[in-house]
Design a protein around this motif. Structure first.
Motif, PDB file in Angstrom:
ATOM      1  N   GLY A 299       0.806  -1.283   0.150  1.00  0.00           N
ATOM      2  CA  GLY A 299      -0.044  -0.035  -0.007  1.00  0.00           C
ATOM      3  C   GLY A 299       0.844   1.083  -0.093  1.00  0.00           C
ATOM      4  N   CYS A 300       0.232   2.364   0.246  1.00  0.00           N
ATOM      5  CA  CYS A 300       1.046   3.742   0.449  1.00  0.00           C
ATOM      6  C   CYS A 300       1.951   3.396   1.520  1.00  0.00           C
ATOM      7  CB  CYS A 300      -0.062   4.731   0.656  1.00  0.00           C
ATOM      8  SG  CYS A 300       0.803   6.337   0.652  1.00  0.00           S
ATOM      9  N   ILE A 301       1.819   2.973   2.615  1.00  0.00           N
ATOM     10  CA  ILE A 301       2.759   2.657   3.553  1.00  0.00           C
ATOM     11  C   ILE A 301       2.999   1.201   3.622  1.00  0.00           C
ATOM     12  CG2 ILE A 301       3.335   2.899   6.051  1.00  0.00           C
ATOM     13  CD1 ILE A 301       1.534   5.410   6.145  1.00  0.00           C
ATOM     14  N   SER A 302       4.168   0.797   3.171  1.00  0.00           N
ATOM     15  CA  SER A 302       4.577  -0.577   3.019  1.00  0.00           C
ATOM     16  C   SER A 302       5.428  -0.937   4.296  1.00  0.00           C
ATOM     17  CB  SER A 302       5.445  -0.970   1.750  1.00  0.00           C
ATOM     18  OG  SER A 302       4.932  -0.476   0.522  1.00  0.00           O
ATOM     19  N   GLU A 303       5.220  -2.278   4.610  1.00  0.00           N
ATOM     20  CA  GLU A 303       5.894  -2.664   5.869  1.00  0.00           C
ATOM     21  C   GLU A 303       6.849  -3.849   5.619  1.00  0.00           C
ATOM     22  OE1 GLU A 303       3.087  -3.532   9.144  1.00  0.00           O
ATOM     23  OE2 GLU A 303       2.670  -1.322   9.147  1.00  0.00           O
ATOM     24  N   TYR A 304       7.812  -4.159   6.036  1.00  0.00           N
ATOM     25  CA  TYR A 304       8.683  -5.174   5.980  1.00  0.00           C
ATOM     26  C   TYR A 304       9.076  -5.953   7.233  1.00  0.00           C
ATOM     27  CZ  TYR A 304       8.911  -2.945   1.349  1.00  0.00           C
ATOM     28  OH  TYR A 304       8.419  -2.448   0.009  1.00  0.00           O
ATOM     29  N   SER A 305       9.573  -7.273   7.360  1.00  0.00           N
ATOM     30  CA  SER A 305      10.001  -7.695   8.615  1.00  0.00           C
ATOM     31  C   SER A 305      11.441  -8.228   8.080  1.00  0.00           C
ATOM     32  CB  SER A 305       9.400  -8.974   9.034  1.00  0.00           C
ATOM     33  OG  SER A 305       9.417  -9.932   8.026  1.00  0.00           O
ATOM     34  N   ILE A 306      12.477  -8.038   8.946  1.00  0.00           N
ATOM     35  CA  ILE A 306      14.064  -8.113   8.669  1.00  0.00           C
ATOM     36  C   ILE A 306      14.491  -8.909   9.437  1.00  0.00           C
ATOM     37  CG2 ILE A 306      16.065  -7.061   8.024  1.00  0.00           C
ATOM     38  CD1 ILE A 306      14.583  -4.583   7.027  1.00  0.00           C
TER      39      ILE A 306
END
Length: 566
Positions: A525-532
């Motif tokens: 979406g407009c604000i993407s999220e990622y786990s690292i």
């Protein structure tokens, strides 16, 4: 059973009491028309100390239930506490067991102003032969009592409030003696009682040649003549004696305008009572080199003096408070910072606390050679708060240290010194183990107990000149020689053209290390999220959000906020 005191002990105690009797409510004055700091509100140090609550679990504050390995360890702790607050103490009472061995099972350490003085009746003949010593006893109830348990001593009674003003002159006795300004070198030496006039002379002598502060004033005048933007302020007591002195030159002010977000208030001299009472406001520049934002000679360590110094420095720096401030642990200093830098994030120096573990954990360190490295690794290398807390408790349990009062106390205030709890604030630290050069390095190189103030200041000025030269060389090198990249990445190339070489080197380390992470997109979406997570250690997971509208990325590790925000 009353603690025994020799006549020499009484004389020395009364001598220190005399030092403590000086008025600590100093006032600032103008000197030769130069710029001076503004006055601060009235109020005694005793009032401030009574009203200011100590931090819960402060390892430097006595607490009910605190444990010690021996009565001598308890005495040494109370001695340091008394020295820091500025009051002399003695062993007031002790009690032995009723058994055949008559082992000491209780000791009470009291303020030297405990009890009331009963004037002895003397004949006129005795009065002419022997001057009666003054007594400083005022019925003060401040004390710490420890009782013996099976294998340790416990604080069973405690009273921290004093009924008199506190001072800090006694903390300077060792320094004055080392400079040859006090007589008596052995514990049994007879001390001469001095009054305010004599103490004023000693104070002035430590600040300049010839028995007054003229040497220092000449230095300040010379600096003013060479630098029109140079400013200084002098704080004096009611007798007109120099107490504290602050100064800053044009380069210090310019450095603060560029790099004053993160400031360290360096009180290295407190580590050794024979050091010059010299303090600095310092930070780090764009080449990761230390820079000075101002200096002071701090002969008094009361809250009043700290407020004066901080307000004077802040005025000289244009009134803009730093984002963060790192200091040693000090009750009066903490109270002053809360009043002057109320919007700045105040942190205790982690290196200062870690350095004390060697003294506080002498026995455990001797039994467990790896303990020190494990504790430092826990503080400096763990990457999340949950990992830190789990690792800390694992170490405590592994080495059976749950009853250690020092470790418990510093853990209780972990939010005030462990970096992981302060990652939202900029401290200009580029890595957990990075350490800003302190005045301790300068002291080791240039200072000994016979160094005069004039020589000390000249050496310090030469050291500053060398630092400015290093900064100029780094500027020229950055201009002439571009940083070398290791990959074809546009991100690395942009960083190489933006950062100085020193900062880019740190960035490059992080960038190269990032190649070993596993990235999973968890939200679009407009604000993407990622786990690292790391390939080699998936136990710690970090989360990155990216806002496409403003092209801003934020990571849960907060290293950019802590190290890279300008």
């Amino acid at each position: 059973m009353e603690g025994e005191r020799t006549e020499g002990d009484e004389l020395i105690a009364d001598y220190v009491d005399c030092l403590m009797s000086l008025d600590t409510n100093a006032r600032p004055v103008h000197s030769d028309g130069l710029i001076l700091g503004a006055a601060v509100g009235a109020g005694t140090e005793a009032d401030a100390m009574r009203d200011f609550p100590s931090a819960e679990g402060d390892p430097n504050e006595p607490m009910l239930g605190m444990t010690f390995e021996s009565d001598e360890a308890a005495k040494a702790f109370y001695n340091e506490y008394a020295r820091r607050l500025g009051f002399p103490f003695r062993v007031g009472r002790s009690r032995r067991s009723k058994g055949t061995e008559e082992v000491v099972v209780m000791k009470r350490f009291v303020c030297s102003r405990e009890g009331m003085y009963k004037k002895k009746q003397t004949s006129p003949e005795d009065a002419t032969r022997k001057r009666e010593r003054m007594s400083m006893r005022e019925g003060c109830n401040a004390m710490m009592e420890v009782v013996r348990e099976v294998d340790h001593w416990v604080v069973s009674k405690l009273e921290k409030a004093h009924n008199h003003d506190l001072g800090t002159c006694s903390a300077k006795v060792g320094y004055l003696r080392a400079r040859g300004l006090l007589g008596g070198g052995s514990d049994k030496a007879t001390a001469t009682i001095v009054g305010p006039d004599e103490m004023a002379f000693l104070r002035q002598n430590v600040l300049g040649e010839g028995g007054d502060a003229q040497g220092l004033l000449d230095y300040l005048k010379k600096m003013q003549a060479n630098d029109p933007a140079f400013c200084h302020a002098i704080q004096v007591d009611k007798n007109g004696c120099v107490v504290n002195v602050f100064w800053a030159d044009a380069r210090a002010k310019a450095a603060y305008r560029h790099f004053g977000d993160a400031v360290t208030f360096d009180t290295t001299y407190k580590k050794n009572k024979y050091m010059m009472p010299f303090v600095t406001f310092s930070g780090v520049n764009h080449h990761l080199q230390p820079v000075i934002f101002g200096c002071a000679l701090l002969m008094e360590e009361t809250e009043f003096s700290f407020i004066w110094l901080f307000e004077t420095w802040l005025a000289a720096m244009g009134g803009k408070a730093p984002c963060s401030l790192v200091t040693d642990q000090n009750r009066a200093m903490k109270a002053a910072i809360g009043k002057v830098f109320s919007n700045s994030c105040h942190r205790f120096c982690k290196w200062n606390i870690l350095s004390r573990t060697k003294q506080k954990l002498t026995h455990p360190y001797s039994e467990h050679p790896t303990l020190r490295d494990e504790l430092e690794s826990c503080v400096l290398e763990t990457e999340t708060i949950s990992t830190f807390e789990t690792t800390w408790m694992s170490i405590i349990d592994r080495y059976d240290l749950r009853k250690n009062s020092w470790l418990q106390a510093i853990y209780n205030i972990r939010q005030k010194w462990v970096p992981l709890y302060l990652m939202d604030t900029f401290f200009a630290e580029t890595s957990p183990t990075w350490k800003l050069e302190t005045m301790n390095d300068f002291y080791k190189k240039y200072f000994n107990t016979k160094t005069t103030l004039e020589v000390f200041l000249n050496q310090f000025d030469l050291s500053l000149a060398s630092r400015y030269e290093d900064e100029a060389k780094a500027d020229m090198d950055a201009y002439l020689n571009k940083a070398t990249t290791k990959t074809a990445s546009l991100i690395e190339k942009q960083a190489a053209s933006t950062y100085t070489k020193a900062v880019f080197s740190k960035f490059q380390e992080e960038f190269t290390e990032s190649l070993g992470f596993i990235i999973q997109k968890t939200k679009d979406g407009c604000i993407s999220e990622y786990s690292i997570t790391k390939d080699e250690d998936p136990s710690d997971t970090f989360y990155v959000t990216y806002n496409a509208s403003n092209k801003m990325a934020n990571c849960s590790c907060k290293h950019f906020e802590f190290s890279g925000k300008r």
